[in-house]
Design a protein around this motif. Structure first.
Motif, PDB file in Angstrom:
ATOM      1  N   ASN A  94       0.662  -1.196   0.057  1.00 37.85           N
ATOM      2  CA  ASN A  94       0.144   0.148  -0.042  1.00 37.85           C
ATOM      3  C   ASN A  94       0.880   1.202  -0.036  1.00 37.85           C
ATOM      4  N   SER A  96       3.904   4.091  -1.406  1.00 37.27           N
ATOM      5  CA  SER A  96       4.260   4.533  -2.608  1.00 37.27           C
ATOM      6  C   SER A  96       5.762   3.954  -3.277  1.00 37.27           C
ATOM      7  N   ARG A  99       5.241   2.013  -6.734  1.00 35.32           N
ATOM      8  CA  ARG A  99       3.881   2.294  -7.498  1.00 35.32           C
ATOM      9  C   ARG A  99       4.508   2.547  -8.922  1.00 35.32           C
ATOM     10  N   ASN A 127      -2.244   5.157  -4.609  1.00 27.97           N
ATOM     11  CA  ASN A 127      -2.859   6.119  -3.508  1.00 27.97           C
ATOM     12  C   ASN A 127      -4.266   6.295  -3.520  1.00 27.97           C
ATOM     13  N   CYS A 128      -4.817   6.534  -2.297  1.00 22.56           N
ATOM     14  CA  CYS A 128      -6.226   6.703  -1.993  1.00 22.56           C
ATOM     15  C   CYS A 128      -6.839   7.639  -2.913  1.00 22.56           C
ATOM     16  N   SER A 129      -6.397   8.803  -2.939  1.00 16.45           N
ATOM     17  CA  SER A 129      -7.027   9.673  -3.731  1.00 16.45           C
ATOM     18  C   SER A 129      -7.081   9.426  -5.134  1.00 16.45           C
ATOM     19  N   GLN A 155      -8.961  16.053   1.678  1.00 17.30           N
ATOM     20  CA  GLN A 155      -8.618  14.528   2.238  1.00 17.30           C
ATOM     21  C   GLN A 155      -8.716  14.608   3.791  1.00 17.30           C
ATOM     22  N   GLY A 159      -5.894   9.559   6.233  1.00 17.27           N
ATOM     23  CA  GLY A 159      -4.853   9.306   5.288  1.00 17.27           C
ATOM     24  C   GLY A 159      -3.473   9.524   5.740  1.00 17.27           C
ATOM     25  N   THR A 160      -3.372  10.238   6.817  1.00 18.21           N
ATOM     26  CA  THR A 160      -1.778  10.489   7.334  1.00 18.21           C
ATOM     27  C   THR A 160      -1.596   9.398   8.393  1.00 18.21           C
ATOM     28  N   ILE A 198       0.060  18.281   1.082  1.00 17.23           N
ATOM     29  CA  ILE A 198      -0.076  16.748   1.339  1.00 17.23           C
ATOM     30  C   ILE A 198       1.324  16.368   0.968  1.00 17.23           C
ATOM     31  N   GLU A 209       1.657  14.419  -3.180  1.00 16.67           N
ATOM     32  CA  GLU A 209       0.266  13.719  -3.344  1.00 16.67           C
ATOM     33  C   GLU A 209      -0.316  14.136  -4.745  1.00 16.67           C
ATOM     34  N   LYS A 212       1.250  12.331  -7.290  1.00 18.38           N
ATOM     35  CA  LYS A 212       0.986  10.925  -7.526  1.00 18.38           C
ATOM     36  C   LYS A 212      -0.420  10.793  -8.235  1.00 18.38           C
ATOM     37  N   ARG A 234      -5.470  18.860   2.841  1.00 20.82           N
ATOM     38  CA  ARG A 234      -5.950  18.242   3.743  1.00 20.82           C
ATOM     39  C   ARG A 234      -7.103  19.197   4.519  1.00 20.82           C
ATOM     40  N   HIS A 241     -12.215  10.820   1.790  1.00 23.57           N
ATOM     41  CA  HIS A 241     -11.851  11.797   1.027  1.00 23.57           C
ATOM     42  C   HIS A 241     -12.880  12.150  -0.177  1.00 23.57           C
TER      43      HIS A 241
HETATM   44  C1  11C Z   1      -3.102  10.966   2.350  1.00 21.05           C
HETATM   45  N1  11C Z   1      -3.130   9.996   0.242  1.00 21.05           N
HETATM   46  O1  11C Z   1      -4.380  11.091   2.427  1.00 21.05           O
HETATM   47  C2  11C Z   1      -2.485  10.074   1.401  1.00 21.05           C
HETATM   48  C3  11C Z   1      -2.106   8.748   2.206  1.00 21.05           C
HETATM   49  O2  11C Z   1       0.950   7.349  -1.138  1.00 21.05           O
HETATM   50  O3  11C Z   1      -0.121   5.864   0.165  1.00 21.05           O
HETATM   51  C4  11C Z   1      -1.236   7.899   1.560  1.00 21.05           C
HETATM   52  C5  11C Z   1       0.023   8.027   0.893  1.00 21.05           C
HETATM   53  C6  11C Z   1       0.438   7.213  -0.128  1.00 21.05           C
HETATM   54  O4  11C Z   1      -2.380  11.624   3.109  1.00 21.05           O
END
Ligand code: 11C
Ligand code: A2P
Length: 338
Positions: A94, A96, A99, A127-129, A155, A159-160, A198, A209, A212, A234, A241
């Motif tokens: 999960n 980075s 990836r 990444n979640c987003s 977000q 996520g942090t 972020i 972020e 990504k 954030r 998110h």
């Molecule tokens: C956040 N997307 O919400 C980030 C957390 O690359 O997996 C995940 C960071 C990642 O802060």
């Protein structure tokens, strides 16, 4: 029967949820090994009604493991994922760390399941987003193609990680009690604030972020020409998110056509009745595995433009659920040996 499974980072926000999702979805677990730092040795987590001890992650942790789900940060993954793979364990990571590695599939099961086929024992979870955005945009990409995406995210602190969840909670309590709780995880107070920051900032002025979202979207859609411009923010939300997404398509789709495509898209729930104040909300997405889409409009400022609002639980679909879905797909495709 089943597989010998490990969760790395099991005491963290995502790792904990991985354990819950493995149980909820009834993944064929023969044995479960929970790994974290030495700080957590002695803790237990419950799985299928039993208390499972948390063990310290070491170089020997993977000898008797078929598949490991990693969520303990990129540096832990960089060190331990190749080691696990060399011992025959398949890793769904999960972080980075891998990836953008051309040898590592970056997979969202609803979007690019085919990418799993040639895996070399390490598979990356996006990444979640990025995940929630590509789930919602996949039917549009398939129908007419996407030229450009402009996205702004909202977000949540989960996520942090668990420290940030605690920081928001403490600052809200502090505010109620009239005493300021200084920030430690974030550079500024997160309660009653919005931080357009972020990850670290890069030389081009964008945050990690934001980049990504650009690079992972192109890789998942296998389309290096898609233009993406992201601003990631954030906000003081615990889980979920939200994203405002403007998409410029390569051909015409009416709002009605977009709705119909999204209604039947796997993993998507359409919530789009603004007259009744119904649209996706992070409080409603919390605890759910789907991606919620609404506020679908024609963007009048550009040819073939569509605007939408996309919300998902970042710890579930954005991380743990997507990782377990990848594991399920590996089993289904016979890409995992028990
Ligand atoms: C956040 N997307 O919400 C980030 C957390 O690359 O997996 C995940 C960071 C990642 O802060
Ligand atoms: P621990 O709880 O023992 O610190 P979160 O993303 O919510 O902050 O969680 C991070 C997860 O990664 C936790 O389970 C944490 O374990 C784990 N972790 C962090 N650093 C290491 C490490 N060096 N070795 C093993 N696990 C780690």
């Amino acid at each position: 029967d089943g597989f010998r499974v490990a969760v790395v980072g099991a005491t963290g926000a995502v790792g904990n949820m991985m354990v819950r999702v493995l149980e909820e979805r009834n993944f064929p677990v023969k044995s479960l090994k929970l790994l974290a730092s030495a700080r957590s040795a002695g803790k237990t987590l419950s799985f299928r009604g039993e208390e499972v001890p948390v063990q310290e992650l070491t170089e020997d942790s993977f000898r008797d493991v078929d598949i490991a789900l990693f969520s303990a940060g990129a540096s832990v993954s960089r060190k331990f994922a190749p080691l696990a793979a060399s011992q025959g364990c398949v890793v769904v990571d999960n972080s980075s760390a891998f990836r953008m590695d051309p040898d590592v599939p970056l997979v969202v099961p609803e979007v690019n399941p085919q990418a799993l086929r040639n895996h070399k024992k390490i598979i990356a979870n996006p990444n979640c987003s990025t995940i929630q955005m590509v789930v919602a945009l996949k039917p549009l990409q398939d129908a007419v193609g996407i030229k450009r995406i402009v996205v702004t995210t909202f977000q949540s602190v989960s996520g942090t990680g668990k420290k940030a969840i605690f920081e928001l909670e403490q600052q809200v309590r502090g505010w109620v009690e009239g005493k300021a709780v200084p920030p430690s995880v974030y550079p500024h107070p997160i309660a009653f604030n919005c931080l357009p920051h972020i990850g670290s900032f890069l030389e081009n002025g964008f945050s990690e972020e934001e980049m990504k979202m650009v690079n992972e979207t192109r890789k998942i859609f296998e389309d290096p020409d898609i233009q993406v411009c992201a601003t990631t923010v954030r906000v003081p939300v615990f889980y979920g998110h939200s994203e405002s997404v403007n998409v410029e398509l390569k051909g015409l789709l009416t709002v009605e056509e977009v709705r119909r495509l999204l209604e039947k898209a796997p993993g998507v729930v359409l919530v789009d009745n603004p007259d009744r104040a119904e649209y996706p909300l992070p409080l409603n997405a919390e605890g759910r595995d789907e991606t919620f889409v609404g506020r679908i409009r024609k963007d009048p400022s550009v040819e073939n433009g569509i605007v939408m609002w996309i919300v998902a639980d970042n710890i579930r679909k954005g991380a743990a659920t997507n990782a377990v879905q990848i594991a399920e797909l590996l089993v289904k495709e016979g890409l995992l040996s028990g």
